[in-house]
Every structure is written in C-alpha cells, then in structure tokens.
Design a protein around this motif. Sequence first.
Motif, short mmCIF file in Angstrom:
data_model
loop_
_atom_site.label_atom_id
_atom_site.label_comp_id
_atom_site.label_asym_id
_atom_site.label_seq_id
_atom_site.Cartn_x
_atom_site.Cartn_y
_atom_site.Cartn_z
N MET A 1 0.84 -1.19 0.00
CA MET A 1 0.00 0.00 0.00
C MET A 1 0.88 1.25 0.00
O MET A 1 0.54 2.26 -0.63
CB MET A 1 -0.94 -0.02 1.21
N ALA A 2 2.02 1.19 0.64
CA ALA A 2 2.93 2.33 0.64
C ALA A 2 3.39 2.64 -0.78
O ALA A 2 3.50 3.82 -1.16
CB ALA A 2 4.13 2.05 1.54
N GLU A 3 3.65 1.62 -1.58
CA GLU A 3 4.05 1.83 -2.98
C GLU A 3 2.92 2.47 -3.78
O GLU A 3 3.15 3.36 -4.60
CB GLU A 3 4.47 0.52 -3.63
N LEU A 4 1.70 2.02 -3.53
CA LEU A 4 0.56 2.61 -4.23
C LEU A 4 0.39 4.07 -3.84
O LEU A 4 0.13 4.93 -4.68
CB LEU A 4 -0.72 1.83 -3.95
N LEU A 5 0.54 4.37 -2.57
CA LEU A 5 0.44 5.76 -2.11
C LEU A 5 1.53 6.62 -2.73
O LEU A 5 1.30 7.78 -3.08
CB LEU A 5 0.52 5.83 -0.58
N ASP B 1 1.52 10.35 -5.01
CA ASP B 1 2.14 11.40 -4.20
C ASP B 1 1.54 11.50 -2.80
O ASP B 1 1.36 12.59 -2.26
CB ASP B 1 2.06 12.76 -4.90
N GLY B 2 1.20 10.35 -2.23
CA GLY B 2 0.68 10.31 -0.87
C GLY B 2 -0.76 10.78 -0.72
O GLY B 2 -1.23 10.93 0.40
N ASP B 3 -1.45 10.98 -1.81
CA ASP B 3 -2.83 11.48 -1.77
C ASP B 3 -3.78 10.31 -1.47
O ASP B 3 -4.20 9.58 -2.36
CB ASP B 3 -3.17 12.13 -3.11
N LEU B 4 -4.11 10.17 -0.21
CA LEU B 4 -4.95 9.06 0.24
C LEU B 4 -6.32 9.07 -0.43
O LEU B 4 -6.82 8.02 -0.85
CB LEU B 4 -5.10 9.11 1.76
N GLN B 5 -6.92 10.23 -0.57
CA GLN B 5 -8.24 10.32 -1.19
C GLN B 5 -8.19 9.88 -2.65
O GLN B 5 -9.06 9.14 -3.12
CB GLN B 5 -8.81 11.73 -1.10
N GLY C 1 -8.01 -2.06 0.95
CA GLY C 1 -8.71 -0.78 0.99
C GLY C 1 -9.44 -0.53 2.29
O GLY C 1 -9.75 0.62 2.61
N GLU C 2 -9.71 -1.56 3.05
CA GLU C 2 -10.42 -1.38 4.32
C GLU C 2 -9.71 -0.39 5.24
O GLU C 2 -10.34 0.53 5.73
CB GLU C 2 -10.63 -2.73 5.02
N PRO C 3 -8.41 -0.57 5.49
CA PRO C 3 -7.74 0.41 6.36
C PRO C 3 -7.74 1.82 5.77
O PRO C 3 -7.75 2.80 6.51
CB PRO C 3 -6.30 -0.12 6.47
N LEU C 4 -7.76 1.92 4.45
CA LEU C 4 -7.79 3.24 3.83
C LEU C 4 -9.09 3.95 4.14
O LEU C 4 -9.12 5.13 4.41
CB LEU C 4 -7.63 3.12 2.30
N ARG C 5 -10.20 3.20 4.07
CA ARG C 5 -11.50 3.81 4.37
C ARG C 5 -11.57 4.25 5.84
O ARG C 5 -12.15 5.25 6.17
CB ARG C 5 -12.62 2.85 4.02
#
Length: 127
Positions: free
Chosen positions: A16-20, A24-28, A120-124
């Motif tokens: 998930m860190a790689e995806l973020l 550019d770290g934009d979680l939304q 994606g659960e922790p992201l939500r």
Amino acid sequence: MATTWRSERPSRFGTMAELLEHVDGDLQLLQEALALFIEHCPHMLDRTREALQNEDRTGLSRAAHALKGSSANFNAATVVELAEQLETEAHSADFVALRDTFSELDAEVSALLTELENAGEPLRCAS
C-alpha cells in the motif's frame, strides 16, 4: 494513532505504501482509484471473456489492452503480464491456448480484486 495496514507485506500489487507513492501520498485519490478499479475491472474482464467466447480477435486484443493498462496502475504484474499475453497473441494463437491464458487471468484478477478490497479497508478507516 497510526494505521497499520495488513498490506504492508508484498502482495499481488506490492504494498500500500508503494501505491500511495504513485499518487504522491494522496490518500483520497488512492481511495477513489481503488474504488473505480474494483468497480470496473469485472466489466473489463467480462468484455475480454465475451470477445474470447465470440472468437473476436480484435475485441479480445482491445479488451485485454484495457485490462492491462488499468491493472498496471496498481503494480499488478501478473495480471498485466497475462493481459499482455492475451493482447499480443489474440491475432495469432489458437483459441485453446487463448482460453487457457484467460483462465489464468480470470483467477489472478479475482485474487487481485480480493486483495485490493481487503487492502482498501484500512484506507477507508483512515479517512
């Protein structure tokens, strides 16, 4: 409290860190991209399946190309590789071989979607 992601371990799409990092770290933005991919990927896979069932080589190549591109956004190397194989071999391989490749792709996409949904659960929860 910091959120711990189960997906920090390597998976079908890296971490998930790689995806973020790719956004550019934009979680939304990552949440939106994940939601769109999870929603549309099954439809792309269905179009690929339908083209294969209809022995539509051009449709198969196009559908596999779309799936490949979308999956590449999530570092889904195996899905990308299998979709690329379908795309490039659509005009030359026999349909038995293409169906075998599609079966592998179908299983890999299913597993990828499950992993992305779980990741994606922790992201939500973090938003």
